[in-house]
Structure formats: structure tokens, C-alpha cells
Write a protein that holds these residues in place. Sequence first.
Motif, mmCIF file in Angstrom:
data_model
loop_
_atom_site.group_PDB
_atom_site.id
_atom_site.type_symbol
_atom_site.label_atom_id
_atom_site.label_comp_id
_atom_site.label_asym_id
_atom_site.label_seq_id
_atom_site.Cartn_x
_atom_site.Cartn_y
_atom_site.Cartn_z
ATOM 1 N N SER A 54 -39.155 34.490 -31.293
ATOM 2 C CA SER A 54 -39.943 35.079 -32.373
ATOM 3 C C SER A 54 -39.308 36.331 -32.976
ATOM 4 N N MET A 55 -38.433 37.013 -32.224
ATOM 5 C CA MET A 55 -37.929 38.296 -32.697
ATOM 6 C C MET A 55 -36.425 38.347 -32.933
ATOM 7 N N SER A 56 -35.684 37.295 -32.538
ATOM 8 C CA SER A 56 -34.227 37.361 -32.602
ATOM 9 C C SER A 56 -33.705 37.506 -34.028
ATOM 10 N N MET A 57 -34.339 36.847 -34.988
ATOM 11 C CA MET A 57 -33.871 36.939 -36.368
ATOM 12 C C MET A 57 -33.933 38.389 -36.855
ATOM 13 N N MET A 58 -34.977 39.083 -36.498
ATOM 14 C CA MET A 58 -35.129 40.469 -36.925
ATOM 15 C C MET A 58 -34.139 41.378 -36.196
ATOM 16 N N LEU A 59 -33.881 41.096 -34.905
ATOM 17 C CA LEU A 59 -33.058 41.993 -34.102
ATOM 18 C C LEU A 59 -31.567 41.762 -34.284
ATOM 19 N N VAL A 60 -31.145 40.488 -34.305
ATOM 20 C CA VAL A 60 -29.702 40.211 -34.348
ATOM 21 C C VAL A 60 -29.273 39.384 -35.551
#
Length: 294
Positions: free
Chosen positions: A82-88
Motif C-alpha cells: 500500500s505504501m511502496s509507490m509513495m516511498l520508493v
Amino acid sequence: SNPDMVEGFLKTMPDAREMLTIYPEMRSQLEAVMGRPLRLEESSVATSPTAVPAPVSQTSRPLTANTVQAYVYDITQGMAKSMSMMLVGQQLDLVPHTGIVVFGREYFFGGGPAICDHPGKSVPVPVAETMILGETSKTREELEAYISQVLALEHTEQNYNLLNHNCNHYANDVAKFLLNDKGLPEHIINFGQMALATPQGQQLRGMIEGMEKNMRTSSGSSGLNPFGNAPGSGAMNSSGGYGASPVPSAGGANAEIVARLKEMGFAETKCQHAAASCEGDFDLALALLMSESE
């Protein structure tokens, strides 16, 4: 009307052909005008898409004690997805921690090389994926001797690195021993490098490396090992849950002795044998090597 022209038109119009099938009287009127029967059945068979056969389900071979499996855990428990696109800046389904299951046991890296007698319960997160890697001709005794004599020296808490030398690299080395150099898939082994290849990932890489360096300086070990507290020693708990039994290990003090002896120019194999015989006494190990060289 030209019969061939009418048939050519109908070949390109599936809806028109279907209507003639539903209303046979309309087809009869058209055939009367053409002066002969329509030949649509052959053309429809010829022009219809070739049916793709359903995949034949292969009967999976039964698992045996010698079947080598990889148990892959998501250490983020769903957050990566859920968060990888935003983080990396790229989509990651999970961040893997891998254990190798064979002989009814799970071999994994926790606070050091460790074994769990209840596969799937070695760490406190559920298994996200299982992979069947193959069948081994090695024995349990051969594997555990190799871990003790070789891997326990190469994979220690002190040289753990979240990106370049982690639990997945350890699992890969276990698999390669069992399967004659066939290890884990590249996307598991090199996950850290692939995940941080984006511009955002490069920034995150710098932060991770800085944190790990600071933690190593202050504590002497890597504070970024997610399962560093998984017991490298101690018995499996009675509930069969999170816990591990030790691999008979040449790590710890012996690993330090081997490193010091290698720096002095002795061959690695001889250093390992000397360290295993000296019960943590560096001077004794050195004396053994010196006596052999005389």
C-alpha cells in the motif's frame, strides 16, 4: 445479387450471421434472391478464433522430507503493497524474509543461523508465499554440518547488512548447498538493490545505510535486522510458536578467531578447523596452526 459478395459481407458481420440463425425465414428469403444456399457454416468455422485449450493442471508431486521449499514472509505485513509507490516510486508487493524448509525443519537467519522445528512459525509474521525449489540428495546431517562449519562463519550478526548481506542471502546459500548451486530467484536475493533503484529509493538507501552505520558503531551489531531477536539458541517453545533451536555453530567467538587467523595469513579451512578445536581460545588455535606448519 452476387452470392459471393453477399457471403463475403456476411463473413465480416458476425451479428448479421447470428440474425440469420435466429430468423431462418430471413435466411430463406436471402437464399431465394441469391439462387443458391448460403455457405456460412464453413466460413464461420474457418474464421472463428481458434479455441485456446485450457491449461492442463499438472499433478503436483507429493512433498517428501527431501523436498526443498522456500517460505517467504512479508516483514511489512502488507504495508509495502500500500505504501511502496509513495516511498520508493515503484510497486512492491512485499519485503521478503526467507527461510528454507527441508527435513521437516526451517533453516533461517535470525540473530544468527537458526532452526525452527515448526516450519512457518520461525518468525512472528505469517508466510506470504511458498516456493518448491527441488529435491535434495543431501542429508540433514550434511546440511547442518555445512551450516556450522561454513555458513555460520560467513553469516553473522556482526556482518549482517539489510541491503547486501541479509536473511535472503543466507537462505540462498542454504538452498544452493542443498540443490547443487540452484538458489533462490533473483528478485528475492537482490530485492534490496532492485527496490531502491529509483530516485526516491536512492534517497532512502542513503538513510538506511546511515542508520545501520550508526547502530553498528554504537552497539557492535546491526540494529536493522528485523528478526535479530529471533533466538539463535534455546529450545523451541512448547506451543510450537515463535522460537528456534540453535544450529551447532562455529560462529560467535570462533568466527572472530577465524578472522584474526586469516589476517595472519593462514588458509581459511585450517583456520576453521583450529577455531572449532580450541573452544574459544585464540592462543590455542594459533598454537595448533603453528604446530601444523612446523
